[in-house]
Motif scaffolding. Structure first.
Motif, PDB file in Angstrom:
ATOM      1  N   PHE A   1      15.978  56.507  -2.204  1.00 14.55           N
ATOM      2  CA  PHE A   1      16.448  57.086  -3.463  1.00 14.55           C
ATOM      3  C   PHE A   1      17.650  56.327  -4.020  1.00 14.55           C
ATOM      4  CE2 PHE A   1      19.307  60.203  -5.557  1.00 14.55           C
ATOM      5  CZ  PHE A   1      18.508  60.521  -6.644  1.00 14.55           C
ATOM      6  N   ASP A   2      18.652  56.122  -3.183  1.00 21.16           N
ATOM      7  CA  ASP A   2      19.877  55.487  -3.677  1.00 21.16           C
ATOM      8  C   ASP A   2      19.652  54.035  -4.048  1.00 21.16           C
ATOM      9  OD1 ASP A   2      22.009  57.495  -3.562  1.00 21.16           O
ATOM     10  OD2 ASP A   2      21.469  57.597  -1.454  1.00 21.16           O
TER      11      ASP A   2
ATOM     12  N   MET B   1       9.522  63.500   0.138  1.00 25.33           N
ATOM     13  CA  MET B   1      10.050  64.808   0.517  1.00 25.33           C
ATOM     14  C   MET B   1      10.580  64.788   1.949  1.00 25.33           C
ATOM     15  SD  MET B   1      10.021  68.332   0.430  1.00 25.33           S
ATOM     16  CE  MET B   1      10.119  69.522   1.769  1.00 25.33           C
ATOM     17  N   LEU B   2       9.879  64.103   2.830  1.00 18.90           N
ATOM     18  CA  LEU B   2      10.281  64.106   4.234  1.00 18.90           C
ATOM     19  C   LEU B   2      11.487  63.222   4.506  1.00 18.90           C
ATOM     20  CD1 LEU B   2       6.802  63.946   5.999  1.00 18.90           C
ATOM     21  CD2 LEU B   2       8.311  65.912   5.740  1.00 18.90           C
ATOM     22  N   TYR B   3      11.594  62.111   3.765  1.00 18.59           N
ATOM     23  CA  TYR B   3      12.599  61.126   4.134  1.00 18.59           C
ATOM     24  C   TYR B   3      13.805  61.046   3.207  1.00 18.59           C
ATOM     25  CZ  TYR B   3       9.457  59.754   7.758  1.00 18.59           C
ATOM     26  OH  TYR B   3       8.680  59.788   8.878  1.00 18.59           O
ATOM     27  N   GLU B   4      13.825  61.843   2.160  1.00 16.21           N
ATOM     28  CA  GLU B   4      14.966  61.803   1.249  1.00 16.21           C
ATOM     29  C   GLU B   4      15.673  63.139   1.128  1.00 16.21           C
ATOM     30  OE1 GLU B   4      16.273  59.182   0.065  1.00 16.21           O
ATOM     31  OE2 GLU B   4      14.711  57.772   0.648  1.00 16.21           O
ATOM     32  N   PHE B   5      15.505  63.964   2.156  1.00 18.10           N
ATOM     33  CA  PHE B   5      16.069  65.312   2.085  1.00 18.10           C
ATOM     34  C   PHE B   5      17.587  65.294   1.900  1.00 18.10           C
ATOM     35  CE2 PHE B   5      18.060  65.556   6.276  1.00 18.10           C
ATOM     36  CZ  PHE B   5      17.540  64.399   6.826  1.00 18.10           C
ATOM     37  N   ARG B   6      18.251  64.226   2.355  1.00 19.22           N
ATOM     38  CA  ARG B   6      19.716  64.206   2.234  1.00 19.22           C
ATOM     39  C   ARG B   6      20.175  64.034   0.797  1.00 19.22           C
ATOM     40  NH1 ARG B   6      20.484  59.734   6.723  1.00 19.22           N
ATOM     41  NH2 ARG B   6      19.238  58.788   5.090  1.00 19.22           N
TER      42      ARG B   6
END
Lengths: 229, 229
Positions: free
Chosen positions: B59-60, B144-149
């Motif tokens: 995401f970032d 959804m699984l890997y960007e929860f932070r």
DNA sequence: CCTACCGATCGGTAGG
DNA sequence: CCTACCGATCGGTAGG
């Protein structure tokens, strides 16, 4: 909370050095108390704090200023220890993996004396894996697991090699369990699924809650080997 | 490669509107060909492309400019469809989960007719889960699984609720398997470990390689239920 | 949906 | 290891 002394800014005499020799050693500055000096550990503190922040916020969302502040440095100082933010991340992962490999080796050697059967050999590997992954103060491996996209291909290959080295002792164990009928699934896929089950725990495990690492280990063994143990 | 027409910059007449009414609808501009218009899908294209980029780069590390370019827009235009980058991420996750819930519902209803035993009910859930996670063009759930932070606490709670809804049908199945002795492990921990094993596959599964989703499903069933099926 | 732009932040560096 | 700074990039917005 570690404070650091506020120093009045000195007027910068803007003489530009014309020789291109790289900066050598840091010269004297007003020292902290002796207890705080231990210069040899500053690098280690950076690694630990960076790992903690990388894990909680992610690599990109953590600035080098965050890391510097966490160890009581100014913004530019981490680059005295690591040549880039990426190099810091890589060191976290690399040293995390090297430590994990060493600890697994020790666990296996300690168990050798007990001459355990093959299923309890898997139990030892799993229990040790949970310890490395979820034990106190271990953010290195979770960072390694969840920030793989943030490192360059070449470094990723190095880490892949360390990962293979770590998984090496698991293979004969799983093959023996397969041969004896205790593990029915295809060995290669079973290994991938098992590591998934274990590694995912870094996402949900809460040490303040009920289940301890022994409970987790038992559940995993029960799940993978059923009552055939 | 979708090109877009280069338009000569118009001299900007810098009159400032004094009324504070929010911008309403976009007014006419030189249109693309009719085939490219389908304005109703621009939002969907943004979601798909954003999911793909979020998954690959994180995401970032994905800029809104990257996303805009991927759908052939200029840098500011995604904000016409989503009020912030975070809102775009949340929509990816939310719509991914809603779609997953719906597909799981369908899979269960279709299976109902076959009156399967309890173990093959688990097989259906697992097979469908792999399809959602690894099937073609599905980056939403991995994101959804890997960007929860990267999402705010309030939105995370909404997604937790959707996750619970998704996992709901699994619980009675696992409990029945536990009651019948086919699943020995503690049910709650087993569920966490099982989802770990399945979800981790988004990290290593390569559709170009040998194992298909059916093979994966078989391996998972074999691993969790052994030969007691 | 584009143009033109802004303020903030970030990784990194020169020099000491 | 600090100071002072730079260039680049980024999310977002006003106005049309």
């Amino acid at each position: 909370m570690r404070g650091f002394a506020k120093v009045a800014p000195m007027p910068a005499s803007s003489l530009r050095a014309t020789d291109e020799a790289p900066a050598k050693r840091p010269r004297g500055r007003p020292r902290k108390t002796v207890a705080e000096r231990d210069d040899g550990n500053r690098r280690g503190e950076l690694l630990r704090c960076a790992a903690k922040l990388f894990r909680r916020k992610g690599f990109d969302a953590t600035s080098t200023r965050d890391i510097a502040a966490a160890v009581g440095m100014r913004s530019g100082s981490p680059f005295y220890h690591f040549k880039s933010k990426g190099a810091l991340l890589f060191s976290v992962m690399q040293e995390g993996m090297q430590s994990a490999i060493a600890r697994q080796q020790q666990a296996l050697e300690a168990a050798q004396c007990n001459a355990p059967n093959i299923a309890s050999r898997l139990r030892i590997l799993i229990r040790n894996h949970f310890e490395i992954l979820l034990g106190s103060g271990s953010d290195f491996i979770p960072v390694m697991l969840y920030e793989f996209r943030s490192i360059r291909a070449q470094q990723r290959r190095q880490l892949e090699r360390l990962k293979d080295e770590y998984q090496q002792p698991w293979i004969p164990v799983l093959e023996a369990l397969h041969a004896s009928g205790q593990l029915k699934a295809d060995v290669k896929l079973a290994r991938l699924l098992i590591f998934g089950a274990l590694n995912w725990s870094a996402r949900w495990y809460d040490p303040r809650k009920a289940a301890g690492l022994d409970d987790l280990t038992e559940a995993a063994i029960d799940l993978f080997l059923g009552e055939r143990i």
